[in-house]
Design an enzyme around this catalytic site. Structure first.
Site, PDB file in Angstrom:
ATOM      1  CB  SER A 118      -0.864   0.036   1.263  1.00  0.00           C
ATOM      2  OG  SER A 118      -1.657  -1.096   1.352  1.00  0.00           O
ATOM      3  CG  HIS A 139      -2.202  -0.674  -4.191  1.00  0.00           C
ATOM      4  ND1 HIS A 139      -2.457   0.638  -3.893  1.00  0.00           N
ATOM      5  CD2 HIS A 139      -2.599  -1.382  -3.110  1.00  0.00           C
ATOM      6  CE1 HIS A 139      -2.999   0.717  -2.693  1.00  0.00           C
ATOM      7  NE2 HIS A 139      -3.095  -0.492  -2.196  1.00  0.00           N
ATOM      8  CD  GLU A 151      -2.171   3.719  -6.328  1.00  0.00           C
ATOM      9  OE1 GLU A 151      -2.180   3.002  -5.300  1.00  0.00           O
ATOM     10  OE2 GLU A 151      -2.111   4.953  -6.269  1.00  0.00           O
ATOM     11  CG  ASN A 189      -3.279   3.594   0.805  1.00  0.00           C
ATOM     12  OD1 ASN A 189      -4.355   3.599   1.394  1.00  0.00           O
ATOM     13  ND2 ASN A 189      -2.820   2.527   0.173  1.00  0.00           N
TER      14      ASN A 189
HETATM   15  N1  LIG Z   1      -6.175  -4.512   3.750  1.00  0.00           N
HETATM   16  C1  LIG Z   1      -6.356  -3.714   2.713  1.00  0.00           C
HETATM   17  O1  LIG Z   1      -7.430  -3.104   2.550  1.00  0.00           O
HETATM   18  C2  LIG Z   1      -5.262  -3.559   1.691  1.00  0.00           C
HETATM   19  C3  LIG Z   1      -5.586  -2.953   0.456  1.00  0.00           C
HETATM   20  C4  LIG Z   1      -4.598  -2.872  -0.525  1.00  0.00           C
HETATM   21  C5  LIG Z   1      -3.312  -3.351  -0.256  1.00  0.00           C
HETATM   22  N2  LIG Z   1      -3.035  -3.908   0.965  1.00  0.00           N
HETATM   23  C6  LIG Z   1      -1.673  -4.420   1.169  1.00  0.00           C
HETATM   24  O2  LIG Z   1      -1.692  -5.823   0.936  1.00  0.00           O
HETATM   25  C7  LIG Z   1      -0.700  -6.462   1.762  1.00  0.00           C
HETATM   26  C8  LIG Z   1      -1.377  -7.510   2.625  1.00  0.00           C
HETATM   27  O3  LIG Z   1      -2.338  -6.859   3.442  1.00  0.00           O
HETATM   28  P1  LIG Z   1      -3.542  -7.671   4.125  1.00  0.00           P
HETATM   29  O4  LIG Z   1      -4.545  -6.643   4.531  1.00  0.00           O
HETATM   30  O5  LIG Z   1      -3.929  -8.824   3.270  1.00  0.00           O
HETATM   31  O6  LIG Z   1      -2.800  -8.203   5.440  1.00  0.00           O
HETATM   32  P2  LIG Z   1      -3.213  -9.418   6.399  1.00  0.00           P
HETATM   33  O7  LIG Z   1      -2.656  -9.079   7.729  1.00  0.00           O
HETATM   34  O8  LIG Z   1      -4.673  -9.717   6.262  1.00  0.00           O
HETATM   35  O9  LIG Z   1      -2.421 -10.665   5.748  1.00  0.00           O
HETATM   36  C9  LIG Z   1      -1.033 -10.732   5.650  1.00  0.00           C
HETATM   37  C10 LIG Z   1      -0.648 -12.187   5.423  1.00  0.00           C
HETATM   38  O10 LIG Z   1       0.754 -12.244   5.134  1.00  0.00           O
HETATM   39  C11 LIG Z   1       1.243 -13.433   5.718  1.00  0.00           C
HETATM   40  N3  LIG Z   1       2.694 -13.387   5.812  1.00  0.00           N
HETATM   41  C12 LIG Z   1       3.458 -12.760   6.734  1.00  0.00           C
HETATM   42  N4  LIG Z   1       4.776 -13.001   6.464  1.00  0.00           N
HETATM   43  C13 LIG Z   1       4.814 -13.781   5.358  1.00  0.00           C
HETATM   44  C14 LIG Z   1       5.866 -14.373   4.588  1.00  0.00           C
HETATM   45  N5  LIG Z   1       7.140 -14.193   4.921  1.00  0.00           N
HETATM   46  N6  LIG Z   1       5.541 -15.110   3.506  1.00  0.00           N
HETATM   47  C15 LIG Z   1       4.246 -15.300   3.161  1.00  0.00           C
HETATM   48  N7  LIG Z   1       3.207 -14.762   3.849  1.00  0.00           N
HETATM   49  C16 LIG Z   1       3.493 -14.022   4.927  1.00  0.00           C
HETATM   50  C17 LIG Z   1       0.520 -13.519   7.055  1.00  0.00           C
HETATM   51  O11 LIG Z   1       0.561 -14.827   7.597  1.00  0.00           O
HETATM   52  C18 LIG Z   1      -0.894 -13.082   6.662  1.00  0.00           C
HETATM   53  O12 LIG Z   1      -1.674 -14.198   6.261  1.00  0.00           O
HETATM   54  C19 LIG Z   1      -0.034  -5.336   2.558  1.00  0.00           C
HETATM   55  O13 LIG Z   1       1.110  -4.927   1.884  1.00  0.00           O
HETATM   56  C20 LIG Z   1      -1.105  -4.254   2.555  1.00  0.00           C
HETATM   57  O14 LIG Z   1      -0.563  -2.969   2.738  1.00  0.00           O
HETATM   58  C21 LIG Z   1      -3.983  -4.038   1.925  1.00  0.00           C
END
Ligand SMILES: NC(=O)c1ccc[n+]([C@@H]2O[C@H](COP(=O)([O-])OP(=O)(O)OC[C@H]3O[C@@H](n4cnc5c(N)ncnc54)[C@H](O)[C@@H]3O)[C@@H](O)[C@H]2O)c1
Length: 297
Positions: A118, A139, A151, A189
């Site tokens: 993000s 993204h 994005e 963001n």
């Molecule tokens: N939540 C949102 O609305 C949103 C929107 C767009 C982008 N993002 C981005 O997407 C990414 C994930 O966010 P999320 O909300 O899904 O987080 P989340 O906390 O729901 O999930 C993250 C996952 O990553 C896993 N993980 C951690 N270390 C790891 C590794 N070394 N190898 C493989 N998996 C690993 C965790 O076990 C977990 O299942 C982040 O970079 C976040 O900024 C989030």
């Protein structure tokens, strides 16, 4: 056949796996946490069932899509034959850099390495690989199956051919790509998070209640959901991580996270994913109930 690997099976990882599988791609979903992989498959199956109910997908298409998703607890099993690897792990730079170091060793030489980050610098992520020109930001927005925007973030040395391929794939998924340059928070963001933070500061200062803040932004600005509900939906830990990146990178105090946001995260009130944030989701009903911590009277 163009193959996809998705690293991280959380909120975003399961959505990304869902849309690629739905559009005919073989997907390998990787997460070190077995329970996250199980939860991801169950969430994907439920979300596809909802599409079946709405007539957007047939029952056969749902089964076929689910059968295209494989899971693995280990990165080295999942990525070796993938043409596109999308990292969607926790928003933490150290974790992402380590994943990209591993991908650099494991992936096919021509594979594209994308991050769903993000806010973290694509150029810095690319910098830990031997070939930074194949690294790009892809993204997706939450919830991935519904949201039309991707994005696309060009790192400082991302190859044009890589950007072109990601644009093409985004369109294949029925989504709209928007290409931006690599600045903290990119565009989505950089604009969204200061608004969410300001909503949390307004709550913290007692300017208005949770319901009033969200209603004002919904009805007054025609937003589909208020900023506090949206923050819960994104994950308060994710919002805090993004604000920290922007504050560190721009060095501007306007991005400093609200103390209330920090307290919510420190106390495990992460929003929808933990059952409680500004609202309380534990009853599982559709009706929004404010977290008793913030309810008035
Ligand atoms: N939540 C949102 O609305 C949103 C929107 C767009 C982008 N993002 C981005 O997407 C990414 C994930 O966010 P999320 O909300 O899904 O987080 P989340 O906390 O729901 O999930 C993250 C996952 O990553 C896993 N993980 C951690 N270390 C790891 C590794 N070394 N190898 C493989 N998996 C690993 C965790 O076990 C977990 O299942 C982040 O970079 C976040 O900024 C989030």
């Amino acid at each position: 056949m163009f193959k996809i690997a998705v690293i991280g099976a959380g909120t975003m990882g399961n959505g990304i796996a869902h849309v690629f599988a739905q559009h005919g791609f073989a997907v390998q979903l990787v997460d070190p946490k077995e329970d996250q992989l199980k939860k991801a498959i169950s969430v994907i199956s439920k979300n596809m069932e909802r599409q079946v109910q709405k007539g957007l997908l047939s029952a056969e298409e749902k089964l076929a899509a689910l059968s295209r998703i494989r899971t693995s607890g280990q990165i080295n099993n999942g990525v070796r034959d993938a043409d596109l690897i999308i990292e969607a792990a926790t928003e933490n730079e150290a974790i992402k850099l380590q994943i990209f170091r591993e991908l650099d060793e494991l992936a096919l030489p021509d594979a594209i390495l994308a991050s769903n980050t993000s806010s973290i610098s694509i150029t810095r992520i690319a910098g830990v690989t031997k070939n930074p020109s194949r690294v790009i930001g892809m993204h997706f927005m939450n919830p991935v199956p519904l949201m039309k925007l991707v994005e696309v973030i060009n790192g400082f040395v991302t190859a044009d051919s890589v950007t072109k391929k990601i644009i093409e794939l985004t369109i294949q998924l029925g989504k709209t790509p928007c290409v931006v340059n690599d600045y903290p928070g990119f565009v989505a963001n950089r604009i969204l998070m200061p608004m969410i933070n300001e909503a949390i500061i307004s709550l913290q200062e007692g300017v208005a209640s949770v319901e009033s803040i969200d209603t004002i932004m919904k009805l007054g600005m025609a937003h589909p959901m208020g900023p506090l509900q949206l923050a819960d939906f994104i994950g308060l830990d994710v919002c805090l991580a993004i604000l920290k990146v922007m504050q560190d990178e721009f060095g501007n105090p306007k991005y400093a996270a609200a103390t209330l946001l920090k307290n919510m995260v420190a106390s495990g009130n992460l929003g929808v994913k933990s059952g409680r944030g500004f609202y309380d989701y534990r009853s599982g009903t559709k009706e929004l109930k404010v977290n008793s911590k913030f309810s008035q009277g």
